[in-house]
Design an enzyme around this catalytic site. Structure first.
Site, short mmCIF file in Angstrom:
data_model
loop_
_atom_site.label_atom_id
_atom_site.label_comp_id
_atom_site.label_asym_id
_atom_site.label_seq_id
_atom_site.Cartn_x
_atom_site.Cartn_y
_atom_site.Cartn_z
N GLU A 1 0.82 -1.20 0.00
CA GLU A 1 0.00 0.00 0.00
C GLU A 1 0.86 1.27 0.00
O GLU A 1 0.60 2.21 -0.72
CB GLU A 1 -0.90 -0.01 1.23
CG GLU A 1 -1.77 1.21 1.31
CD GLU A 1 -3.21 0.85 1.63
OE1 GLU A 1 -3.40 -0.15 2.33
OE2 GLU A 1 -4.11 1.57 1.18
N ASP A 2 1.91 1.29 0.84
CA ASP A 2 2.66 2.53 1.03
C ASP A 2 3.95 2.62 0.23
O ASP A 2 4.53 3.69 0.11
CB ASP A 2 2.97 2.73 2.53
CG ASP A 2 1.69 2.88 3.34
OD1 ASP A 2 0.68 3.27 2.72
OD2 ASP A 2 1.70 2.59 4.54
#
Ligand code: MN
Length: 479
Positions: A74-75
């Protein structure tokens, strides 16, 4: 908290995996480099804490690695892909990380079709590997523990979502300890005044009653030791949200007999019953407060003997169980991690499939609705909703509040349902539209010559499963 703290815990139960976990940490650290949390700490402290929560449950290697990597897709998705995780580690770690990443996109309240499709995939995906749920619960727990750094609107949003989605999940897989902490953390942000008031009042009761409980603990322990029963004992305090719920049901603080209770753990089931005898001989029990969840486990697999006894004119609840049952109570199915290394994941999965009514309900709803928003509405209404527990022939069935005998009959099986005439509820003859109350004892009266289902059952069916079964059968017989 640092990587060394984590490794210390890993060494205590899984020393051969220390190197892999260290290597995973270094990669995660590199991928999150330069990013900070709202608290001002480095981002890596978050995955590290999530891994630590799981390590304290003695999670297996793949789970710990996935916990360390759970936010990288996600990051830091531009620096690493799911395929690369599979290559660098193994496909299981990649699957777990991917599963956790998807749950964070879960959205219960959207009307957009694309998001609904995604939500459905995530919910049904939950049943593919229970470790995904465990990592997600640990992730949420750490986020809730550090919620003070978020703005007020985010706090409320997270607290509501935790109550609606993660508390039931923790309950369904039997992870009581996580469930209780998540409830209290959410409650604290949703109703701070009530939370802090109750916290204070609970402390007073604890202070007042703990000498009595200590004394009782010492006495019972001595009796158990005399009989050479290996044991461990603890005083347990009910969580604040649990107390709040009882108060809203009309109880007074003094009426909550299990606000403080005595937890007695022994080595095997036989000794649970011997301990029960020893306690009843020493302290007079209240008959109607005795519960045998060892022979009749709860639908989420919880096992224990509960008995409430008089101690100097006061009431004290005791909970008797084996060491193993206690582990499952604290950590849910993840307790298997310790009991069965290696095969643990598979065993947990098998147990859920066979014993958890949560899983069966999810599967049933999934098989019945092709429309995604309908599927989500049903899951919310039937799976993540308050339940009643019904006894049939010694078995416990879990149904949503409002369910009727028609729903129960279909839950038992189509054959029972289709030959149903009426039923006896707590020994009284009843019509099949009767709404079930928690703990009703039901006997369904069938007649093999009776022809069902009947059209008038349709409005009586609260669960989609029963409704669909009736509709489908009526359709077929018309043709
Ligand atoms: Mn996270």
């Amino acid at each position: 908290m640092t990587i060394d703290d984590l490794l210390k815990v890993i060494i205590s139960y899984n020393p051969e995996e220390v190197e892999v976990i260290k290597k995973t940490y270094e990669l995660a650290n590199k991928l999150h480099a330069g990013v900070k949390r709202q608290s001002g700490e480095l981002y890596i402290t978050h995955p590290l804490n999530v891994a630590m929560i799981l390590a304290e449950m003695k999670a297996d290697r793949d789970t710990i690695c996935a916990a360390l990597l759970h936010d990288v897709l996600e990051d830091a998705g531009d620096k690493i892909t799911k395929e690369e995780i599979a290559e660098k580690f193994n496909p299981t770690v990649a699957l777990l990380v991917d599963g956790v990443t998807k749950i964070s996109k879960l959205n219960f309240s959207t009307k957009e079709e694309e998001k609904n499709t995604n939500t459905r995939k995530i919910i049904t995906g939950l049943t593919t590997d229970v470790r995904i749920i465990m990592i997600k619960l640990a992730d949420r727990l750490h986020n809730m523990r550090t919620l003070q750094f978020k703005p007020r609107n985010k706090q409320i949003e997270n607290a509501v979502e935790t109550m609606e989605l993660f508390v039931p999940l923790a309950y369904y897989i039997g992870a009581y300890r996580i469930k209780s902490e998540l409830e209290d953390l959410s409650f604290r942000y949703l109703m701070p005044e009530e939370y802090f008031d109750l916290e204070k009042r609970r402390k007073l009761v604890e202070k007042e009653n703990s000498p009595l409980l200590r004394e009782m603990l010492v006495k019972i322990q001595r009796l158990l030791n005399d009989k050479k029963i290996p044991n461990e004992m603890k005083v347990r305090t009910k969580n604040i949200y649990g107390i709040y719920k009882r108060l809203t049901e009309g109880d007074k603080l003094m009426d909550i007999h299990d606000l403080l209770s005595l937890k007695i753990m022994v080595d095997d089931v036989d000794n649970c019953y011997r301990a029960l005898g020893i306690i009843h001989k020493e302290y007079r029990p209240i008959n109607e407060k005795f519960k045998d969840f060892i022979c009749n486990p709860k639908t989420n697999m919880y096992q224990s003997l509960h008995t409430t006894v008089f101690v100097d004119n006061r009431l004290v609840q005791t909970q008797i169980r084996t060491f193993e049952m206690d582990k499952i109570d604290s950590f849910g199915l993840t307790a298997y991690w310790e009991i069965n290394k290696g095969e643990a994941g598979k065993l947990m999965q098998k147990d859920l499939r066979e014993k958890s009514q949560f899983y069966t309900s999810l599967d049933q709803v999934d098989s019945m609705f092709s429309d995604n928003s309908e599927f989500i509405a049903q899951v919310k209404e039937e799976v993540f909703s308050p339940k009643v527990y019904i006894y049939v022939n010694g078995f416990v069935y879990e149904l949503p509040v409002g369910a009727t005998i028609v729903d129960l009959a279909y839950k038992i099986g189509a054959e029972t349902a289709h030959t149903m005439q009426n039923a006896r509820v707590n020994n009284n003859l009843c019509d099949v539209g009767r709404v079930l109350k928690n703990k009703d004892r039901v006997e369904i009266i069938t007649d093999p010559l009776s022809y069902g289902p009947r059209r008038e059952w349709l409005p009586m069916a609260k669960t989609s499963y029963a409704r669909k079964q009736i509709e489908n059968t009526l359709c077929l017989t018309k043709r």
